[in-house]
Design an enzyme around this catalytic site. Structure first.
Site, PDB file in Angstrom:
ATOM      1  N   GLU A 277      20.179  30.428  68.900  1.00  0.00           N
ATOM      2  CA  GLU A 277      19.936  31.571  69.450  1.00  0.00           C
ATOM      3  C   GLU A 277      18.594  31.685  70.324  1.00  0.00           C
ATOM      4  OE1 GLU A 277      21.752  34.367  68.615  1.00  0.00           O
ATOM      5  OE2 GLU A 277      22.955  32.957  67.582  1.00  0.00           O
ATOM      6  N   TRP A 280      19.794  31.517  73.546  1.00  0.00           N
ATOM      7  CA  TRP A 280      20.289  32.783  74.187  1.00  0.00           C
ATOM      8  C   TRP A 280      19.284  33.347  75.313  1.00  0.00           C
ATOM      9  CZ3 TRP A 280      24.668  35.116  75.469  1.00  0.00           C
ATOM     10  CH2 TRP A 280      25.969  34.730  74.786  1.00  0.00           C
ATOM     11  N   TRP A 308      31.397  57.029  84.168  1.00  0.00           N
ATOM     12  CA  TRP A 308      30.706  57.303  82.888  1.00  0.00           C
ATOM     13  C   TRP A 308      30.487  58.604  82.549  1.00  0.00           C
ATOM     14  CZ3 TRP A 308      29.234  52.971  80.278  1.00  0.00           C
ATOM     15  CH2 TRP A 308      29.279  51.966  81.102  1.00  0.00           C
ATOM     16  N   ASN A 344      18.953  42.727  65.144  1.00  0.00           N
ATOM     17  CA  ASN A 344      20.001  42.354  66.211  1.00  0.00           C
ATOM     18  C   ASN A 344      21.403  43.052  66.073  1.00  0.00           C
ATOM     19  OD1 ASN A 344      20.995  40.804  68.446  1.00  0.00           O
ATOM     20  ND2 ASN A 344      22.139  40.009  67.405  1.00  0.00           N
ATOM     21  N   TRP A 362      25.171  52.134  80.625  1.00  0.00           N
ATOM     22  CA  TRP A 362      24.143  51.336  79.636  1.00  0.00           C
ATOM     23  C   TRP A 362      22.804  51.415  80.470  1.00  0.00           C
ATOM     24  CZ3 TRP A 362      21.895  47.590  82.661  1.00  0.00           C
ATOM     25  CH2 TRP A 362      22.374  47.156  83.902  1.00  0.00           C
ATOM     26  N   TRP A 385      22.113  44.341  76.781  1.00  0.00           N
ATOM     27  CA  TRP A 385      22.681  45.661  77.316  1.00  0.00           C
ATOM     28  C   TRP A 385      24.107  45.358  78.011  1.00  0.00           C
ATOM     29  CZ3 TRP A 385      22.601  50.654  75.560  1.00  0.00           C
ATOM     30  CH2 TRP A 385      21.618  50.846  74.779  1.00  0.00           C
TER      31      TRP A 385
HETATM   32  P1  FAD Z   1      16.063  35.621  65.507  1.00  0.00           P
HETATM   33  O1  FAD Z   1      17.438  35.672  65.148  1.00  0.00           O
HETATM   34  O2  FAD Z   1      14.835  35.022  64.736  1.00  0.00           O
HETATM   35  O3  FAD Z   1      16.139  34.692  66.943  1.00  0.00           O
HETATM   36  C1  FAD Z   1      15.038  34.080  67.486  1.00  0.00           C
HETATM   37  C2  FAD Z   1      14.637  34.119  68.799  1.00  0.00           C
HETATM   38  O4  FAD Z   1      16.070  33.591  69.640  1.00  0.00           O
HETATM   39  C3  FAD Z   1      14.393  35.622  69.208  1.00  0.00           C
HETATM   40  O5  FAD Z   1      13.095  35.967  68.943  1.00  0.00           O
HETATM   41  C4  FAD Z   1      14.948  35.712  70.711  1.00  0.00           C
HETATM   42  O6  FAD Z   1      13.724  35.087  71.357  1.00  0.00           O
HETATM   43  C5  FAD Z   1      15.928  34.695  70.635  1.00  0.00           C
HETATM   44  N1  FAD Z   1      17.321  35.519  70.438  1.00  0.00           N
HETATM   45  C6  FAD Z   1      17.780  35.834  69.524  1.00  0.00           C
HETATM   46  N2  FAD Z   1      19.002  36.548  69.657  1.00  0.00           N
HETATM   47  C7  FAD Z   1      19.006  36.767  71.001  1.00  0.00           C
HETATM   48  C8  FAD Z   1      19.888  37.491  71.952  1.00  0.00           C
HETATM   49  N3  FAD Z   1      21.008  38.085  71.532  1.00  0.00           N
HETATM   50  N4  FAD Z   1      19.480  37.265  73.301  1.00  0.00           N
HETATM   51  C9  FAD Z   1      18.381  36.410  73.778  1.00  0.00           C
HETATM   52  N5  FAD Z   1      17.618  36.290  73.009  1.00  0.00           N
HETATM   53  C10 FAD Z   1      18.012  35.953  71.415  1.00  0.00           C
HETATM   54  N6  FAD Z   1      15.619  40.585  72.616  1.00  0.00           N
HETATM   55  C11 FAD Z   1      14.594  40.077  73.251  1.00  0.00           C
HETATM   56  O7  FAD Z   1      13.809  39.413  73.055  1.00  0.00           O
HETATM   57  N7  FAD Z   1      14.085  41.367  73.867  1.00  0.00           N
HETATM   58  C12 FAD Z   1      14.688  42.444  74.440  1.00  0.00           C
HETATM   59  O8  FAD Z   1      14.328  43.259  75.178  1.00  0.00           O
HETATM   60  C13 FAD Z   1      16.050  42.468  73.744  1.00  0.00           C
HETATM   61  N8  FAD Z   1      16.906  43.289  73.987  1.00  0.00           N
HETATM   62  C14 FAD Z   1      18.137  43.683  73.312  1.00  0.00           C
HETATM   63  C15 FAD Z   1      18.891  44.771  73.503  1.00  0.00           C
HETATM   64  C16 FAD Z   1      20.371  44.785  73.024  1.00  0.00           C
HETATM   65  C17 FAD Z   1      21.200  45.975  73.407  1.00  0.00           C
HETATM   66  C18 FAD Z   1      20.614  43.825  72.120  1.00  0.00           C
HETATM   67  C19 FAD Z   1      22.028  43.911  71.473  1.00  0.00           C
HETATM   68  C20 FAD Z   1      19.867  42.717  71.696  1.00  0.00           C
HETATM   69  C21 FAD Z   1      18.477  42.519  72.332  1.00  0.00           C
HETATM   70  N9  FAD Z   1      17.752  41.462  72.243  1.00  0.00           N
HETATM   71  C22 FAD Z   1      16.499  41.389  72.871  1.00  0.00           C
HETATM   72  C23 FAD Z   1      18.183  40.251  71.343  1.00  0.00           C
HETATM   73  C24 FAD Z   1      17.946  40.150  69.889  1.00  0.00           C
HETATM   74  O9  FAD Z   1      18.443  41.417  69.295  1.00  0.00           O
HETATM   75  C25 FAD Z   1      16.460  40.027  69.428  1.00  0.00           C
HETATM   76  O10 FAD Z   1      15.908  38.928  70.392  1.00  0.00           O
HETATM   77  C26 FAD Z   1      16.384  39.620  68.195  1.00  0.00           C
HETATM   78  O11 FAD Z   1      16.968  40.639  67.338  1.00  0.00           O
HETATM   79  C27 FAD Z   1      14.914  39.449  67.996  1.00  0.00           C
HETATM   80  O12 FAD Z   1      14.743  39.142  66.435  1.00  0.00           O
HETATM   81  P2  FAD Z   1      14.238  37.756  65.813  1.00  0.00           P
HETATM   82  O13 FAD Z   1      13.142  37.128  66.654  1.00  0.00           O
HETATM   83  O14 FAD Z   1      14.082  38.051  64.266  1.00  0.00           O
HETATM   84  O15 FAD Z   1      15.561  37.026  65.913  1.00  0.00           O
END
Ligand code: FAD
Length: 459
Positions: A277, A280, A308, A344, A362, A385
């Protein structure tokens, strides 16, 4: 002999540990000025949203405290970086400037122009890799192109040499005898006043490097073991590292090596899926690097012709405020507004509801998240997004429309998450869904077909 101080210009790296620019400045042996610039003015720069500004304020307070313990506080200045940095350099008679790299187009162009100008004047100007494990130009396909699909990107990352070990914080940072004047942080007005909407943020978070490292340690020895449950929003199964990574209070190198270090047995197998993750985030920065307009232009060009709907602002407000009548969507939007963060799985569901059930562009949702997320990130926010919209790299196909009720049944079966955020759920006060889910799904698929017919190039 007069000294020629070093300036360290900090941006998305608000930490003293594992900070190569800070280490380089200290190693040079001259006094050090640690500078942070609030730049809302460079043309094309995206000013931080409200929640991120709140975070920045508190993270800067913490960083200033940590630097003072080492000997030198922060210097704060406001304005376009291309003017502010050279002005500080001239003021202190600096001989060297160091920073850690950023990856958006406008920031990169700003940094490149500054580096050239400083070097032309005979100064040392050096940038470092600190905020990504794999810089975009180092992970490419066999044809030398950026990856467009995540899994081969991830495999290619694993084939690269192991990311370097984190650097220690310096033992001391010696300031110049006459440090430059600093702005008063309060005068930057990063905190909301009237109304003060940040109570929930204060309750939820402690910004700053020390709290970030504590949170990482706590996660590594605690909830990492539950990471297999990460799709269930009522569970505390994820790291909540996202705002920490966004502001660089913790580096991905520190995270990577903590996951490779000593872990409880139940967590060891989870560490790799957690790092996946984290990567990602790296992938999304690679996408941003090659598609700098990611927040404004569909990555898949055919989506620029998507029909849209013309949705009244009041309906979009119902989404923003968590009043759609769809429990999981409302819970997510309220969690976001109250805490500056959303789980997430629920981010995907709320985004899908706006894009597909309401047929709203979006970009409207991306902007709301930009304003309200403490982790709002130039790469991750638009990329996710666009992923949800189907217009992004390696995106969910548009025609796979989430049903938010079924998502709730699957991922919040006991309704603990929904009840926590929507306490009136079981009363007469809770409204009916603002759209018919079946009917709006069909409308979305029709709109997608219209787009496909308009663009022969689309899949
Ligand atoms: P964990 O599951 O603990 O993941 C660890 C780290 O991995 C996160 O802190 C993050 O840096 C990275 N990560 C995890 N999932 C993703 C993902 N899908 N894409 C990219 N990196 C990821 N994340 C952001 O950091 N900033 C945003 O502005 C952002 N906007 C989002 C908008 C939408 C519509 C969606 C669906 C997701 C978005 N995310 C964003 C991705 C993700 O939801 C968050 O990174 C995650 O929920 C953060 O929680 P966590 O640190 O506990 O995640």
């Amino acid at each position: 002999m007069t000294s020629s101080p070093s300036v360290v210009w900090l941006r998305d790296d608000l930490r003293v540990a594992d900070n190569p620019a800070l280490v380089a400045a200290v190693d040079r042996g001259e006094p050090v000025v640690v500078l942070v610039v609030l730049d809302d003015e460079t043309p094309g720069i995206r000013p931080l949203g409200g929640a991120a500004r709140w975070w920045l304020h508190h993270s800067l307070v913490a960083l200033d405290g940590a630097l003072r313990e080492l000997g030198a506080g922060l210097t704060l200045r406001r304005g376009p970086a291309a003017e502010v940095l050279p002005a500080v350099v001239a003021e202190v008679g600096a001989g060297a400037v160091y920073w850690n790299r950023r990856y958006g187009k406008v920031p990169r162009d700003t940094d490149a122009a500054l580096k050239t100008a400083l070097r032309d004047e005979g100064l040392v100007a050096e940038s470092f890799q600190a905020n990504l494990l794999f810089e975009p130009w180092t992970v490419q396909t066999g044809q030398g192109q950026p990856f467009k699909v995540f899994t081969p990107f991830w495999r290619a990352c694993l084939d690269r040499p192991e990311p370097r070990h984190p650097l220690d914080a310096p033992d001391a940072v010696r300031p110049p005898e006459a440090p430059p004047a600093s702005d008063d942080l309060d005068a930057w007005q990063l905190l909301p006043t009237s109304p003060d909407w940040a109570a929930g943020l204060r309750e939820t978070w402690t910004p700053g490097e020390a709290a970030a490292l504590d949170a990482l340690e706590e996660f590594a020895t605690g909830h990492l073991a539950d990471y297999g449950e990460r799709d269930f929003p009522a569970q505390e199964a994820t790291s909540r590292m996202s705002p920490r990574l966004r502001f660089g209070e913790v580096s991905p190198f520190q995270i990577w090596h903590r996951m490779r270090g000593d872990l409880p047995p139940a967590s060891r197998e989870r560490a790799q899926s957690f790092l996946r993750e984290v990567v990602w985030r790296e992938f999304n920065h690679t996408i941003l690097f090659s598609s700098p307009d990611l927040a404004t232009v569909s990555y898949r060009p055919e989506f620029e012709a998507f029909p849209w709907a013309d949705v009244p602002e009041s309906e979009i407000d119902a989404w923003r405020q968590g009043r759609t009548g769809v429990p999981l969507v409302d819970a997510g939007m309220r969690q976001l507004w109250t805490t500056g963060w959303m789980h997430n799985r629920v981010r995907m569901v709320t985004a899908s509801f706006l894009i597909k059930n309401l047929l709203v562009d979006w970009r409207v949702g991306e902007q709301w998240f930009w304003d309200t997320l403490v982790d709002a990130d130039e790469a991750n926010n638009p990329a996710n997004w666009q992923w949800t919209a189907g217009s992004g790299a390696d995106a969910a196909p548009y025609f796979r429309v989430f049903n938010p009720v079924l998502q709730g049944e699957k991922f919040d079966k006991e309704r603990n998450y929904v009840r926590a955020w929507v306490p009136e759920i079981d009363t007469d006060d809770y409204p009916e869904p603002m759209v018919d889910l079946k009917e709006s799904r069909r409308r979305a698929l029709d709109a997608y077909e219209t787009m496909r017919r308009a663009s022969p190039a689309s899949p």
